[in-house]
Write an enzyme that holds these catalytic residues in place. Structure first.
Site, PDB file in Angstrom:
ATOM      1  N   ASP A   1      19.034  24.533 -10.128  1.00  0.00           N
ATOM      2  CA  ASP A   1      19.905  23.516 -10.728  1.00  0.00           C
ATOM      3  C   ASP A   1      21.333  24.035 -10.690  1.00  0.00           C
ATOM      4  O   ASP A   1      21.703  24.896 -11.482  1.00  0.00           O
ATOM      5  CB  ASP A   1      19.434  23.259 -12.166  1.00  0.00           C
ATOM      6  CG  ASP A   1      20.139  22.081 -12.826  1.00  0.00           C
ATOM      7  OD1 ASP A   1      21.016  21.470 -12.193  1.00  0.00           O
ATOM      8  OD2 ASP A   1      19.804  21.783 -13.989  1.00  0.00           O
TER       9      ASP A   1
ATOM     10  N   TYR B   1      35.318  16.415 -18.899  1.00  0.00           N
ATOM     11  CA  TYR B   1      35.379  15.103 -18.244  1.00  0.00           C
ATOM     12  C   TYR B   1      36.534  14.314 -18.845  1.00  0.00           C
ATOM     13  O   TYR B   1      36.524  14.022 -20.041  1.00  0.00           O
ATOM     14  CB  TYR B   1      34.051  14.359 -18.446  1.00  0.00           C
ATOM     15  CG  TYR B   1      32.867  15.248 -18.092  1.00  0.00           C
ATOM     16  CD1 TYR B   1      32.433  15.355 -16.778  1.00  0.00           C
ATOM     17  CD2 TYR B   1      32.242  16.040 -19.067  1.00  0.00           C
ATOM     18  CE1 TYR B   1      31.391  16.212 -16.435  1.00  0.00           C
ATOM     19  CE2 TYR B   1      31.205  16.893 -18.741  1.00  0.00           C
ATOM     20  CZ  TYR B   1      30.776  16.981 -17.426  1.00  0.00           C
ATOM     21  OH  TYR B   1      29.751  17.840 -17.106  1.00  0.00           O
TER      22      TYR B   1
ATOM     23  N   ASP C   1       0.828  -1.209   0.000  1.00  0.00           N
ATOM     24  CA  ASP C   1       0.000   0.000   0.000  1.00  0.00           C
ATOM     25  C   ASP C   1       0.864   1.262   0.000  1.00  0.00           C
ATOM     26  O   ASP C   1       0.419   2.336   0.393  1.00  0.00           O
ATOM     27  CB  ASP C   1      -0.999  -0.006   1.165  1.00  0.00           C
ATOM     28  CG  ASP C   1      -0.307  -0.009   2.516  1.00  0.00           C
ATOM     29  OD1 ASP C   1       0.943  -0.193   2.536  1.00  0.00           O
ATOM     30  OD2 ASP C   1      -0.982   0.167   3.535  1.00  0.00           O
TER      31      ASP C   1
ATOM     32  N   HIS D   1      19.762  24.386 -20.715  1.00  0.00           N
ATOM     33  CA  HIS D   1      18.378  23.948 -20.886  1.00  0.00           C
ATOM     34  C   HIS D   1      17.474  24.904 -20.124  1.00  0.00           C
ATOM     35  O   HIS D   1      17.914  25.578 -19.200  1.00  0.00           O
ATOM     36  CB  HIS D   1      18.191  22.503 -20.426  1.00  0.00           C
ATOM     37  CG  HIS D   1      18.589  22.236 -18.991  1.00  0.00           C
ATOM     38  ND1 HIS D   1      17.789  22.557 -17.920  1.00  0.00           N
ATOM     39  CD2 HIS D   1      19.712  21.695 -18.454  1.00  0.00           C
ATOM     40  CE1 HIS D   1      18.392  22.204 -16.794  1.00  0.00           C
ATOM     41  NE2 HIS D   1      19.569  21.693 -17.083  1.00  0.00           N
TER      42      HIS D   1
ATOM     43  N   ARG E   1      32.332  20.146 -13.660  1.00  0.00           N
ATOM     44  CA  ARG E   1      31.196  20.846 -14.258  1.00  0.00           C
ATOM     45  C   ARG E   1      30.836  22.006 -13.340  1.00  0.00           C
ATOM     46  O   ARG E   1      30.886  21.865 -12.120  1.00  0.00           O
ATOM     47  CB  ARG E   1      29.978  19.918 -14.434  1.00  0.00           C
ATOM     48  CG  ARG E   1      28.745  20.664 -14.964  1.00  0.00           C
ATOM     49  CD  ARG E   1      27.626  19.755 -15.500  1.00  0.00           C
ATOM     50  NE  ARG E   1      27.008  18.913 -14.507  1.00  0.00           N
ATOM     51  CZ  ARG E   1      27.200  17.615 -14.374  1.00  0.00           C
ATOM     52  NH1 ARG E   1      28.028  16.979 -15.201  1.00  0.00           N
ATOM     53  NH2 ARG E   1      26.584  16.919 -13.441  1.00  0.00           N
TER      54      ARG E   1
ATOM     55  N   HIS F   1      27.724  16.883 -23.355  1.00  0.00           N
ATOM     56  CA  HIS F   1      26.314  17.277 -23.177  1.00  0.00           C
ATOM     57  C   HIS F   1      26.115  18.723 -23.609  1.00  0.00           C
ATOM     58  O   HIS F   1      27.072  19.445 -23.875  1.00  0.00           O
ATOM     59  CB  HIS F   1      25.874  17.065 -21.722  1.00  0.00           C
ATOM     60  CG  HIS F   1      26.707  17.785 -20.707  1.00  0.00           C
ATOM     61  ND1 HIS F   1      26.592  19.136 -20.458  1.00  0.00           N
ATOM     62  CD2 HIS F   1      27.693  17.339 -19.882  1.00  0.00           C
ATOM     63  CE1 HIS F   1      27.441  19.475 -19.512  1.00  0.00           C
ATOM     64  NE2 HIS F   1      28.139  18.417 -19.155  1.00  0.00           N
TER      65      HIS F   1
ATOM     66  N   HIS G   1      14.297  20.154 -16.329  1.00  0.00           N
ATOM     67  CA  HIS G   1      14.470  20.339 -17.775  1.00  0.00           C
ATOM     68  C   HIS G   1      13.117  20.870 -18.245  1.00  0.00           C
ATOM     69  O   HIS G   1      12.242  20.112 -18.647  1.00  0.00           O
ATOM     70  CB  HIS G   1      14.828  19.028 -18.468  1.00  0.00           C
ATOM     71  CG  HIS G   1      16.169  18.508 -18.039  1.00  0.00           C
ATOM     72  ND1 HIS G   1      16.556  17.206 -18.208  1.00  0.00           N
ATOM     73  CD2 HIS G   1      17.224  19.117 -17.439  1.00  0.00           C
ATOM     74  CE1 HIS G   1      17.788  17.035 -17.729  1.00  0.00           C
ATOM     75  NE2 HIS G   1      18.204  18.182 -17.254  1.00  0.00           N
TER      76      HIS G   1
ATOM     77  N   GLU H   1      27.800  25.096 -12.971  1.00  0.00           N
ATOM     78  CA  GLU H   1      26.464  25.398 -13.481  1.00  0.00           C
ATOM     79  C   GLU H   1      25.768  26.451 -12.636  1.00  0.00           C
ATOM     80  O   GLU H   1      25.652  26.298 -11.418  1.00  0.00           O
ATOM     81  CB  GLU H   1      25.601  24.121 -13.475  1.00  0.00           C
ATOM     82  CG  GLU H   1      24.151  24.347 -13.856  1.00  0.00           C
ATOM     83  CD  GLU H   1      23.345  23.050 -13.881  1.00  0.00           C
ATOM     84  OE1 GLU H   1      23.707  22.112 -13.151  1.00  0.00           O
ATOM     85  OE2 GLU H   1      22.365  22.985 -14.643  1.00  0.00           O
TER      86      GLU H   1
ATOM     87  N   HIS I   1      25.210  10.862 -15.291  1.00  0.00           N
ATOM     88  CA  HIS I   1      24.031  10.785 -14.431  1.00  0.00           C
ATOM     89  C   HIS I   1      24.259   9.866 -13.243  1.00  0.00           C
ATOM     90  O   HIS I   1      23.380   9.111 -12.829  1.00  0.00           O
ATOM     91  CB  HIS I   1      22.796  10.379 -15.247  1.00  0.00           C
ATOM     92  CG  HIS I   1      22.369  11.457 -16.192  1.00  0.00           C
ATOM     93  ND1 HIS I   1      21.977  11.227 -17.481  1.00  0.00           N
ATOM     94  CD2 HIS I   1      22.303  12.802 -16.019  1.00  0.00           C
ATOM     95  CE1 HIS I   1      21.694  12.379 -18.070  1.00  0.00           C
ATOM     96  NE2 HIS I   1      21.879  13.348 -17.210  1.00  0.00           N
TER      97      HIS I   1
ATOM     98  N   GLU J   1      25.945  25.368 -18.087  1.00  0.00           N
ATOM     99  CA  GLU J   1      26.641  24.283 -17.396  1.00  0.00           C
ATOM    100  C   GLU J   1      27.668  23.538 -18.244  1.00  0.00           C
ATOM    101  O   GLU J   1      27.486  22.371 -18.572  1.00  0.00           O
ATOM    102  CB  GLU J   1      25.636  23.290 -16.822  1.00  0.00           C
ATOM    103  CG  GLU J   1      24.558  22.812 -17.791  1.00  0.00           C
ATOM    104  CD  GLU J   1      23.651  21.756 -17.151  1.00  0.00           C
ATOM    105  OE1 GLU J   1      24.187  20.852 -16.493  1.00  0.00           O
ATOM    106  OE2 GLU J   1      22.427  21.840 -17.326  1.00  0.00           O
TER     107      GLU J   1
ATOM    108  N   ASP K   1      26.008  17.997  -8.416  1.00  0.00           N
ATOM    109  CA  ASP K   1      24.963  18.635  -9.224  1.00  0.00           C
ATOM    110  C   ASP K   1      23.669  18.440  -8.448  1.00  0.00           C
ATOM    111  O   ASP K   1      23.174  17.321  -8.327  1.00  0.00           O
ATOM    112  CB  ASP K   1      24.908  17.957 -10.603  1.00  0.00           C
ATOM    113  CG  ASP K   1      23.931  18.634 -11.567  1.00  0.00           C
ATOM    114  OD1 ASP K   1      22.994  19.321 -11.113  1.00  0.00           O
ATOM    115  OD2 ASP K   1      24.098  18.445 -12.797  1.00  0.00           O
TER     116      ASP K   1
HETATM  117 MN   LIG Z   1      21.242  21.312 -15.478  1.00  0.00          MN
END
Ligand SMILES: [Mn+2]
Length: 431
Positions: A274, A388, A41, A359, A397, A355, A366, A399, A246, A384, A263
């Protein structure tokens, strides 16, 4: 609600702007999100449908918003259907909106209990020619479960097959891309809470701490500042983990000599911040780490300068890519003549910066918005860049969140430490 009150004018204006986009005899129906099940539940925490929230400010499950500007009866031009509350429901489930509270919070005059929806709907459909239904049309969405909107849409189209069905999503994408002052106020708050968490970490990170301990510090600071928590899964990636874009397992130990890439961002009133920062675990960058960091920082500053009204994302990304190329050459990661002879369709910099740079940001991390729309005042973009280097176990990175204004842009994260000297000084001061 955990967050302070939001002016109902925000939602009244949002509905007005939405209504202006509709042809005559149009009925629009928005459903809240489901409460998602886990096992037995158990359920996941409720997260409101961003469009329904944008148009109503209702942060409650089982809610339906109807917008029907040409309805013959004025009380049917905007209707909010809510889950009924009562003394019994109060005892078992807690506070749900009363009709009076809902009116105050949303600016919608006609509030009905959900029970009434099936009796009111035929009257609305009888008058309507066009029916606007909502769907998740985010450019990168991969949705396997059927949403409440989708379920309702299927049922409605079967029950009323002869109406003209239309998409609400393109209108919402258009409107939500431009943030109003009240939205900016909420986003600033999300950024400020994120700032507090980052400063807390500068005194916490040291060799031997586990990545998940850092994640816990972030959630702690968010929650005690009236955020419901991280706006997305925090990435706490030390050493080579930083090259996994990620990485969210956050289960390794932070080692002396490593750079830690983080991040994360706070949610506040459903709006997201972000942030990315990369800091030395032991409080001091090596020469190489510092060189890479400074290169990313120069790219970030260059890119921020291009986030201004009139520019466009494709040209922007191309310009940032060329600037990054030069930085990668200076770092001896790329060779100048190889770059000169590269296939323009597959630029070499993508080996180290794979990347996009920016965004949309807003109710969703996003956020929705037409990808190729020219930059306009009121848009909020992240900035950002990253480098790497897997073979060196190093990823950096940086951002910040940037608001495009009439006179350039404003960095909503300008108070969050960014320069190498500031980061090192604050880390040493706290140990
Ligand atoms: Mn971002």
């Amino acid at each position: 609600m955990r967050y302070g009150s939001i002016s109902p004018d925000l939602f009244i204006q949002n509905r007005r702007r939405f209504t202006q986009q509709l042809p005559p005899a149009s009925l629009a129906i928005f459903q809240s999100n489901d409460i998602m099940p886990t096992n037995a539940d158990g359920t996941m925490a409720f997260r409101q449908n961003s469009d329904l929230f944008y148009l109503s400010g209702v942060d409650q499950e089982e809610s339906i918003l109807v917008i029907f500007p040409d309805a013959a009866l004025p009380q049917y031009r905007e209707i909010l259907f809510l889950k009924e509350t009562s003394e019994h429901i109060l005892v078992w489930e807690g506070y749900k909106l009363t009709k009076e509270q809902a009116r105050e919070q949303t600016g919608v005059r006609t509030i009905m209990w959900l029970e009434s929806f099936k009796t009111v709907l035929p009257a609305l459909m009888n008058e309507a020619e066009n029916v606007y239904l909502n769907s998740n049309e985010h450019i990168r969405a991969v949705v396997e479960v059927e949403t409440r909107d989708a379920r309702f849409g299927k049922w409605l189209r079967e029950a009323y097959p002869l109406h003209q069905y239309r998409r609400a999503a393109p209108i919402l994408h258009h409107l939500r891309a431009i943030k109003s002052d009240e939205e900016i106020r909420l986003m600033r708050r999300a950024c400020d809470i994120t700032d507090k968490a980052f400063r807390r970490l500068l005194g916490f990170v040291k060799p031997g701490v586990m990545e998940y301990e850092i994640e816990a510090e972030i959630s702690h600071e968010f929650l005690r500042n009236a955020s419901r928590g991280p706006a997305y899964g925090s990435i706490i990636a030390s050493g080579a983990n930083a090259c996994i874009l990620h990485y969210v397992s956050n289960d390794r130990e932070c080692k002396d000599g490593d750079v830690l890439l983080m991040d994360f961002g706070a949610e506040y009133a459903n709006y997201a911040a972000d942030l990315s920062r990369s800091i030395p675990v032991n409080g001091k960058f090596t020469k190489r780490q510092r060189d890479v960091y400074e290169a990313v920082l120069r790219v970030m500053k260059f890119a921020t300068g291009k986030l201004i009204a009139g520019n466009q994302i494709e040209e922007y990304h191309a310009a940032v890519g060329s600037f990054m190329e030069q930085e990668l050459i200076k770092l001896d990661l790329l060779n100048e003549s190889d770059v000169r002879n590269q296939d323009p369709a597959a630029p070499l910099y993508k080996k180290y910066f794979m990347h996009g740079t920016s965004h949309y940001l807003g109710l969703d991390v996003h956020d929705v918005g037409a990808k190729y729309r020219v930059f306009e005042p009121g848009m909020v973009y992240t900035c950002e860049p990253g480098i790497y280097i897997r073979e060196e176990g190093l990823g950096v990175r940086l951002e910040n969140d940037i608001l495009i204004t009439n006179s350039g842009n404003e960095d909503l994260m300008k108070n969050i430490p960014l320069e190498v000297d500031d980061i090192e000084r604050l880390m040493q001061a706290n140990r």
